[in-house]
Design an enzyme around this catalytic site. Structure first.
Site, mmCIF file in Angstrom:
data_model
loop_
_atom_site.group_PDB
_atom_site.id
_atom_site.type_symbol
_atom_site.label_atom_id
_atom_site.label_comp_id
_atom_site.label_asym_id
_atom_site.label_seq_id
_atom_site.Cartn_x
_atom_site.Cartn_y
_atom_site.Cartn_z
ATOM 1 N N GLY A 11 -0.055 2.609 11.422
ATOM 2 C CA GLY A 11 0.294 2.425 10.011
ATOM 3 C C GLY A 11 -0.375 3.467 9.127
ATOM 4 O O GLY A 11 -1.587 3.617 9.140
ATOM 5 N N GLY A 15 -4.506 1.471 4.103
ATOM 6 C CA GLY A 15 -5.578 1.191 5.062
ATOM 7 C C GLY A 15 -5.672 2.262 6.140
ATOM 8 O O GLY A 15 -6.752 2.788 6.427
ATOM 9 N N VAL A 79 5.639 1.011 16.719
ATOM 10 C CA VAL A 79 4.821 0.328 17.728
ATOM 11 C C VAL A 79 5.417 -1.052 17.962
ATOM 12 O O VAL A 79 5.678 -1.788 17.005
ATOM 13 C CB VAL A 79 3.358 0.218 17.235
ATOM 14 C CG1 VAL A 79 2.511 -0.575 18.228
ATOM 15 C CG2 VAL A 79 2.771 1.612 17.016
ATOM 16 N N GLU A 170 6.329 -6.858 -13.326
ATOM 17 C CA GLU A 170 6.540 -5.423 -13.579
ATOM 18 C C GLU A 170 8.021 -5.071 -13.450
ATOM 19 O O GLU A 170 8.573 -4.312 -14.255
ATOM 20 C CB GLU A 170 5.691 -4.595 -12.605
ATOM 21 C CG GLU A 170 4.204 -4.698 -12.935
ATOM 22 C CD GLU A 170 3.294 -3.881 -12.027
ATOM 23 O OE1 GLU A 170 3.690 -3.604 -10.888
ATOM 24 O OE2 GLU A 170 2.184 -3.538 -12.468
ATOM 25 N N ASP A 300 -3.648 -5.355 4.577
ATOM 26 C CA ASP A 300 -2.901 -6.616 4.437
ATOM 27 C C ASP A 300 -2.724 -7.390 5.745
ATOM 28 O O ASP A 300 -2.450 -8.585 5.720
ATOM 29 C CB ASP A 300 -1.491 -6.319 3.902
ATOM 30 C CG ASP A 300 -1.489 -5.954 2.435
ATOM 31 O OD1 ASP A 300 -2.581 -5.908 1.832
ATOM 32 O OD2 ASP A 300 -0.395 -5.713 1.897
HETATM 33 C C1 LIG Z 1 6.022 -3.915 -4.637
HETATM 34 C C2 LIG Z 1 4.536 -3.933 -4.433
HETATM 35 C C3 LIG Z 1 3.677 -3.658 -5.506
HETATM 36 C C4 LIG Z 1 2.298 -3.652 -5.327
HETATM 37 N N1 LIG Z 1 1.489 -3.366 -6.394
HETATM 38 C C5 LIG Z 1 0.155 -3.299 -6.198
HETATM 39 C C6 LIG Z 1 -0.709 -2.933 -7.272
HETATM 40 O O1 LIG Z 1 -0.272 -2.692 -8.400
HETATM 41 N N2 LIG Z 1 -2.047 -2.859 -7.019
HETATM 42 C C7 LIG Z 1 -2.559 -3.114 -5.776
HETATM 43 O O2 LIG Z 1 -3.775 -2.996 -5.572
HETATM 44 N N3 LIG Z 1 -1.783 -3.479 -4.767
HETATM 45 C C8 LIG Z 1 -0.431 -3.567 -4.936
HETATM 46 N N4 LIG Z 1 0.363 -3.932 -3.898
HETATM 47 C C9 LIG Z 1 -0.246 -4.263 -2.609
HETATM 48 C C10 LIG Z 1 -0.603 -3.007 -1.843
HETATM 49 O O3 LIG Z 1 0.468 -2.083 -1.886
HETATM 50 C C11 LIG Z 1 -0.932 -3.401 -0.416
HETATM 51 O O4 LIG Z 1 -2.028 -4.288 -0.454
HETATM 52 C C12 LIG Z 1 -1.279 -2.202 0.434
HETATM 53 O O5 LIG Z 1 -0.188 -1.318 0.516
HETATM 54 C C13 LIG Z 1 -1.675 -2.638 1.830
HETATM 55 O O6 LIG Z 1 -1.989 -1.517 2.587
HETATM 56 P P1 LIG Z 1 -1.844 -1.548 4.162
HETATM 57 O O7 LIG Z 1 -2.325 -0.229 4.646
HETATM 58 O O8 LIG Z 1 -2.454 -2.774 4.707
HETATM 59 O O9 LIG Z 1 -0.292 -1.705 4.435
HETATM 60 P P2 LIG Z 1 0.946 -0.798 3.933
HETATM 61 O O10 LIG Z 1 0.587 0.034 2.762
HETATM 62 O O11 LIG Z 1 2.067 -1.756 3.809
HETATM 63 O O12 LIG Z 1 1.181 0.148 5.161
HETATM 64 C C14 LIG Z 1 1.637 -0.294 6.410
HETATM 65 C C15 LIG Z 1 2.233 0.892 7.148
HETATM 66 O O13 LIG Z 1 2.472 0.510 8.490
HETATM 67 C C16 LIG Z 1 3.720 1.013 8.925
HETATM 68 N N5 LIG Z 1 4.182 0.145 10.007
HETATM 69 C C17 LIG Z 1 4.386 -1.187 9.925
HETATM 70 N N6 LIG Z 1 4.746 -1.661 11.117
HETATM 71 C C18 LIG Z 1 4.779 -0.625 11.982
HETATM 72 C C19 LIG Z 1 5.082 -0.493 13.363
HETATM 73 N N7 LIG Z 1 5.411 -1.552 14.113
HETATM 74 N N8 LIG Z 1 5.022 0.742 13.915
HETATM 75 C C20 LIG Z 1 4.677 1.822 13.172
HETATM 76 N N9 LIG Z 1 4.376 1.744 11.855
HETATM 77 C C21 LIG Z 1 4.420 0.541 11.266
HETATM 78 C C22 LIG Z 1 4.581 0.959 7.683
HETATM 79 O O14 LIG Z 1 5.666 1.876 7.760
HETATM 80 C C23 LIG Z 1 3.561 1.324 6.578
HETATM 81 O O15 LIG Z 1 3.557 2.706 6.325
HETATM 82 C C24 LIG Z 1 1.761 -3.938 -4.048
HETATM 83 C C25 LIG Z 1 2.607 -4.219 -2.986
HETATM 84 C C26 LIG Z 1 3.987 -4.218 -3.173
HETATM 85 C C27 LIG Z 1 4.887 -4.516 -2.020
#
Ligand SMILES: Cc1cc2nc3c(=O)[nH]c(=O)nc-3n(C[C@H](O)[C@H](O)[C@H](O)COP(=O)(O)OP(=O)(O)OC[C@H]3O[C@@H](n4cnc5c(N)ncnc54)[C@H](O)[C@@H]3O)c2cc1C
Length: 425
Positions: A11, A15, A79, A170, A300
């Site tokens: 991902g 994170g 994955v 929003e 997340d």
């Molecule tokens: C519409 C929206 C608005 C938001 N607004 C805010 C805000 O204003 N402020 C704030 O702090 N937070 C906000 N958030 C929350 C924030 O975006 C998330 O908490 C954050 O993106 C989490 O990061 P992450 O790295 O855990 O996951 P993500 O950013 O979701 O990244 C996960 C990555 O894993 C990849 N992936 C998933 N499954 C697989 C797989 N099986 N194989 C290969 N790749 C894979 C995906 O393509 C993605 O790139 C918002 C979320 C959304 C959906």
């Protein structure tokens, strides 16, 4: 010389990127895997859906981010599984990749809570493609109503948003701005004032995580912008042209936007590891998985906690947890004990529309209105990946502030285009 340890990160969200960047000066080889070749800045997806920003403004190519970090190899792949005992991950094409350390950063997927019709008819807003699909839908429904105004009565211009958290609020504010300040100039013969934006929220408040005064302000601002706010109401069923509420009311609407909930990436389910609320993987205080010190979860997908308190799913939590895990891998390699994750709370913010936002600081002080809006713009601009994206976004925001115009008011439907432009066989 022994081979450097291999860290696999699944991902390239906030994170995963945080972890990969922090591993720059650690003697490891990193393989960063994502199903897309870009990182998505989710907090601005609603601006893509409402034509304010181009998709490219909120997506950044992962390869360009690691151009100067030689220990990172990017792999565009999905994955599909993890062989925990053998330290291997499985890719969709059947290939396997060995790891010494695994960092799971797969984020979340939409959760429809088994609402009938939602999978078929709801429009989620979690990926860049979701945002483009929703933008197409909004513009396409206005085109349809322009061709056949009887569709307005059928709900073509009614847009229901489920969930009055930051994403729902929003999106509602941005739709109101688009519908009532810009589209009337585009559609000379369409009664655009008939368009409706309706937020349905099960709870008793909008922006529940915020303090009382900010919730009250947000609701008043939304209503001033002609957004209909339905609190204490849940969606029972979704159809192609209607949304049925628990109270029995049936709203005619061709578009339902789902901003009501997420659950952990399904990878979390197939690992066979203990899970908490929303399917998030349960973690040790250092963010490793119980009984598997070689597997960490960030963002997340995991129950990331600080000082014993599980944190909300936020970009800042994901980024900081990614940084932290990279540091723990470095400590392990140096033979040092790992440390518990400590979150640095910088507060949180949300926009309600042009010139209106709310900010809650860690000391519980609050800010709202134009000043909060300016702070929101500044923070989000600074957090965007890459100078090109920042300049492009600033330009689009500035242009829109001066003219109410929105750059990306175009319908791009790849499938339709392929079918209509294919030549004779
Ligand atoms: C519409 C929206 C608005 C938001 N607004 C805010 C805000 O204003 N402020 C704030 O702090 N937070 C906000 N958030 C929350 C924030 O975006 C998330 O908490 C954050 O993106 C989490 O990061 P992450 O790295 O855990 O996951 P993500 O950013 O979701 O990244 C996960 C990555 O894993 C990849 N992936 C998933 N499954 C697989 C797989 N099986 N194989 C290969 N790749 C894979 C995906 O393509 C993605 O790139 C918002 C979320 C959304 C959906």
């Amino acid at each position: 010389m022994s081979k450097p340890s291999h860290v696999v990160i699944v991902g390239a969200g906030f994170g995963g990127l945080g972890a990969a960047e922090q591993l720059a000066h650690v003697p490891v080889e990193v393989t960063l895997i994502d199903r897309h070749n870009y990182h998505t800045f989710q907090p601005l997806l609603y601006q893509v859906a409402t034509s304010l920003l181009n998709a490219e403004d909120v997506g950044a190519p992962v390869r360009s981010m690691f151009r100067h970090q030689e220990n990172v190899t990017f792999r565009m792949a999905t994955v599909t599984g993890v062989d925990v005992p053998d330290h291997k991950i499985k890719l969709e094409d059947g290939s396997l990749i060995n790891y010494d350390y695994l960092v799971l950063a797969g984020g979340t997927i939409v959760n429809y809570f088994n609402t009938p019709g939602a999978v078929e008819h709801a429009f989620p807003l979690y990926t860049l493609m979701n945002a483009v699909t929703l933008r197409n839908r909004i513009l396409e429904r206005f085109e349809a109503a322009d061709r056949d105004p009887t569709l307005i009565k059928d709900g073509a211009l009614n847009f229901v948003i489920v969930g009055a958290g930051p994403t729902g609020v929003e999106t509602a504010g941005a739709l109101s701005d688009l519908f009532y300040n810009l589209l009337p100039y585009d559609y000379h013969h369409l009664s655009t004032e008939m368009a409706r934006v309706i937020i349905v929220e099960m709870g008793k408040e909008v922006l529940a995580p915020f303090k009382d005064n900010l919730r009250k302000y947000a609701k008043e601002e939304l209503e001033e912008r002609r957004v209909e706010v339905r609190l204490g109401e849940a969606v029972k069923e979704v159809g192609p042209t209607f949304v049925r509420l628990e109270s029995g009311e049936k709203i005619k609407a061709h578009t339902l936007i789902w901003a009501a909930g997420v659950r952990a990436n399904p990878l979390a389910d197939i690992l066979g590891l203990p899970q908490g609320r929303g399917g998030r993987i349960k973690l040790n205080p250092d963010l490793s998985v119980p009984e598997h010190p070689e597997i960490f979860v960030v963002g997340d997908m995991g129950e990331v906690a600080s000082k014993g308190k599980v944190l909300p799913q936020l970009g800042s939590v994901a980024m900081q947890s990614g940084d932290h895990v990279a540091q723990q891998i470095s400590r392990r390699l140096a033979g040092e004990p790992t440390q518990p994750f400590k979150y640095w709370d910088k507060g949180f913010m949300a926009t309600i529309g042009r010139g209106a936002a709310v900010v809650e600081f860690p000391n519980k002080k609050t800010l709202h209105g134009q000043l909060a809006y300016s702070a929101w713009l500044g923070v989000h601009l600074a957090l965007l990946s890459g100078m090109r994206n920042r300049i492009e976004t600033l330009w689009n925001w500035g242009w829109s502030a001066l003219t109410h115009d929105r750059a990306a008011r175009i319908i791009i439907d790849a499938k339709d285009d392929q079918a209509k432009t294919r030549g004779p066989a």
